[in-house]
Structure formats: structure tokens, C-alpha cells
Design an enzyme around this catalytic site. Sequence first.
Site, PDB file in Angstrom:
ATOM      1  N   GLU A   1     -16.288   1.713  -4.962  1.00  0.00           N
ATOM      2  CA  GLU A   1     -15.758   2.972  -4.407  1.00  0.00           C
ATOM      3  C   GLU A   1     -16.513   3.429  -3.171  1.00  0.00           C
ATOM      4  O   GLU A   1     -17.543   4.100  -3.280  1.00  0.00           O
ATOM      5  CB  GLU A   1     -15.795   4.084  -5.470  1.00  0.00           C
ATOM      6  CG  GLU A   1     -15.216   5.403  -4.947  1.00  0.00           C
ATOM      7  CD  GLU A   1     -15.242   6.555  -5.949  1.00  0.00           C
ATOM      8  OE1 GLU A   1     -15.939   6.455  -6.975  1.00  0.00           O
ATOM      9  OE2 GLU A   1     -14.570   7.565  -5.694  1.00  0.00           O
TER      10      GLU A   1
ATOM     11  N   ARG B   1     -18.919  19.160 -23.269  1.00  0.00           N
ATOM     12  CA  ARG B   1     -18.585  17.992 -22.444  1.00  0.00           C
ATOM     13  C   ARG B   1     -17.905  16.925 -23.307  1.00  0.00           C
ATOM     14  O   ARG B   1     -16.938  16.297 -22.903  1.00  0.00           O
ATOM     15  CB  ARG B   1     -19.844  17.431 -21.759  1.00  0.00           C
ATOM     16  CG  ARG B   1     -20.398  18.349 -20.654  1.00  0.00           C
ATOM     17  CD  ARG B   1     -21.474  17.682 -19.810  1.00  0.00           C
ATOM     18  NE  ARG B   1     -22.687  17.363 -20.549  1.00  0.00           N
ATOM     19  CZ  ARG B   1     -23.735  18.184 -20.703  1.00  0.00           C
ATOM     20  NH1 ARG B   1     -23.714  19.391 -20.153  1.00  0.00           N
ATOM     21  NH2 ARG B   1     -24.787  17.808 -21.391  1.00  0.00           N
TER      22      ARG B   1
ATOM     23  N   LYS C   1     -18.267   1.456 -12.350  1.00  0.00           N
ATOM     24  CA  LYS C   1     -17.936   2.098 -11.084  1.00  0.00           C
ATOM     25  C   LYS C   1     -19.197   2.536 -10.355  1.00  0.00           C
ATOM     26  O   LYS C   1     -20.187   2.937 -10.987  1.00  0.00           O
ATOM     27  CB  LYS C   1     -17.054   3.324 -11.317  1.00  0.00           C
ATOM     28  CG  LYS C   1     -16.545   3.947 -10.016  1.00  0.00           C
ATOM     29  CD  LYS C   1     -16.051   5.374 -10.199  1.00  0.00           C
ATOM     30  CE  LYS C   1     -17.165   6.359  -9.899  1.00  0.00           C
ATOM     31  NZ  LYS C   1     -16.687   7.756  -9.883  1.00  0.00           N
TER      32      LYS C   1
ATOM     33  N   LYS D   1     -11.741   0.929  -4.750  1.00  0.00           N
ATOM     34  CA  LYS D   1     -11.317   2.327  -4.924  1.00  0.00           C
ATOM     35  C   LYS D   1     -11.615   3.090  -3.642  1.00  0.00           C
ATOM     36  O   LYS D   1     -12.664   3.700  -3.495  1.00  0.00           O
ATOM     37  CB  LYS D   1     -12.072   2.933  -6.114  1.00  0.00           C
ATOM     38  CG  LYS D   1     -11.837   4.433  -6.320  1.00  0.00           C
ATOM     39  CD  LYS D   1     -12.334   4.890  -7.674  1.00  0.00           C
ATOM     40  CE  LYS D   1     -12.218   6.386  -7.844  1.00  0.00           C
ATOM     41  NZ  LYS D   1     -12.411   6.820  -9.232  1.00  0.00           N
TER      42      LYS D   1
END
Length: 335
Positions: A183, A52, A142, A225
Amino acid sequence: TDRAGAPPPEGLRATARRLVAGGRGVLAADESIATMSQRLDHAGVPPSVRHRRDYRELLVTADRLAEGVNGVILCEETLRQRFADGRTFPTGIAELGMLPGIKVDTGTAPLAGAPGETVTTGLDGLPERAAEFAALGARFAKWRAVFRIAGDLPSAWAIRANAHALARYAADCLQAGLVPIVEPEVLAAGSHPLERTAAVTARVLAAVTAALADAGVDPGATVLKPNMVTAGSEAEEAEPAAVARATHDVLRATVSDDLAGVAFLSGGWEPVTAAANLAAIRELPALWPVTFSFGRALVSPALRAWGGDPAAVPAAQAALLVEVRRNTAPDPVPA
Ligand code: 13P
């Protein structure tokens, strides 16, 4: 009273403007450990902490990525990891000329009272976590809320609960000195027509706008978003011009004129489709800078090209840069 160490409001507004400036966008590389592991697995890469990390370093160190990308959203694991040269990800990303960000929601949970729907979690302890992430170098955050179109869904309750959580998240982040990317995603899954997506997206965005105002969130320090207004992914695909018109009308009717910017998610659409829709949206006059905050539409070809092979890193980075360039546009709003 301001939190000690938090930048003044103008600093937050400047950061928000920088995230969407110049026709450049945001790279969403913040898949959770579980989602990232699945995607690695599908690409034939054994999922591990190391892979990752390798994958995220490959992405953010692509040559002159900052020419198309203003900010990179990381998950907490990556925020705490280091480049091969020893720099932390936030430091490395900042030195490459981009803003490091952090996904602070902790995923979704079933919402009582709304069968088949979810609420996004992560508010408990968020003020402290946000302050720590800011201290680690994050400049923005976010939080993603998800709405599914099916039968009568989304319900008024799921919309209200998620809008409330988004507003609390945004207020907590601003207080800690992080610009919130808000978002609310209406998922494309389904065979509904574009008009249904438009109606649902309008309800969702109106609720989010109202909740943000209730919480005293400064729109000028906030990036929205949203999803683009498309037909369902199993319906006949709408033309980019129709997507653009519907998206434009919904946003104009529901969101604050004072937002720092709008950065669309890609929602699982093919890279070429997402780019064509974004380009069409950019052709219409808007009150805020319009750009991308794509995940899959930017990184999917790169992940395929890499496949875990160190020798394929240059090819993977080239694949990422192709998608970034496809979505980078001249700034539609003069600074
Ligand atoms: P997609 O562009 O793949 O929809 O991802 C954006 C994102 O950040 C999802 O939370």
C-alpha cells in the site's frame, strides 16, 4: 530454500487471486489502537480493549459479509482477540468464508534527510513476527507507506526509502507464507489538481515496482493497494470518468502486468464518492482484477450507527452491508 511450513508459491498465488476474486474486495479493519480509539471517541464510544473487540466482531459477523468481502485486515490486537463464542478472530473469519489478514507495519516515523516526510517502520524482526502471525492463522499482510503532496514534496528520497521498505516487507511476508498487500498511499490532502496527483502517483508506483523487482517479489502473489488518482481534497472534485482515466493511465504505465490484483484504498473520500470512482475505474479494461480494500468508506456509517449500543448492532451491520454492496461488482476479468 523454503521456510519450513511455508506454503509453496502456487499456494501464495492462489491466496492472492482469492483476495481480489469475484468483484469482491477487502475490508480494512486494521486501524492501530491509537487511531481506533480516536474514532471510537468521536463516535461517543469510550475507547477500550473491549469496545475495539466488540466493534470488530460486529463488522466481521455482519450477515453473509463474505458475499462482498474476500479478506479482512486486522491489527495485531484483534488478531489475538476472540469472538464472544470463544473462537479466535482468524478462526472465526476463516469459518465465515473470508481470509484473515494482518497489518504488520508499526506506523510512520520522521525520515531524516526529508523534512516534513515520513518512512514507515516495522522491518526489524518482521520475518519472525510474520511467521508468528501465519501460525496464528493470518493468510496475508498489509504495509502502508504515506506520501504527502505539498510544495516540492514528496521528495525523491522519501519515495526511495518507502519503496525500499515496502519491498523488504513484501519479501519477508512471502517468505513467511503471507501474501503481501503493498500500500503506497499518496494522500489526497491539498488543493492540487488531478494532474499533480497523477504525476506523483506515477513516480511512487514506478519506484515501488522497481523495488519489488529488485527484491525478487513475485507480482503474481502480490496485491497492490494504491490511491485512486483524484484531485486534492480541497480542490474542485474531478468527475469519476476523469479519475478513472487518470488512474488507469498511471497504473498501466507503472505497475507489473502480472500483479494478482489491484485493490484501491478509499483515502478518506465520502463512501459514495469512493464507490463512484471505483465503478468508473472498473469500466475500463484492465490487466488485473480491480477491486476495493476500503477502510473508512466501508465502516464509517456502521460506526456512527452503532455508537457503542448493543441494541444498535443490527443497524450497524446493515449499514456496513450497504457500503459493501455498493462496491461489489461482477469480476471484470474471467478466471
Ligand atoms: P481507507 O480506505 O480508509 O483509506 O483505509 C484503507 C487502509 O487500509 C489504510 O491503511
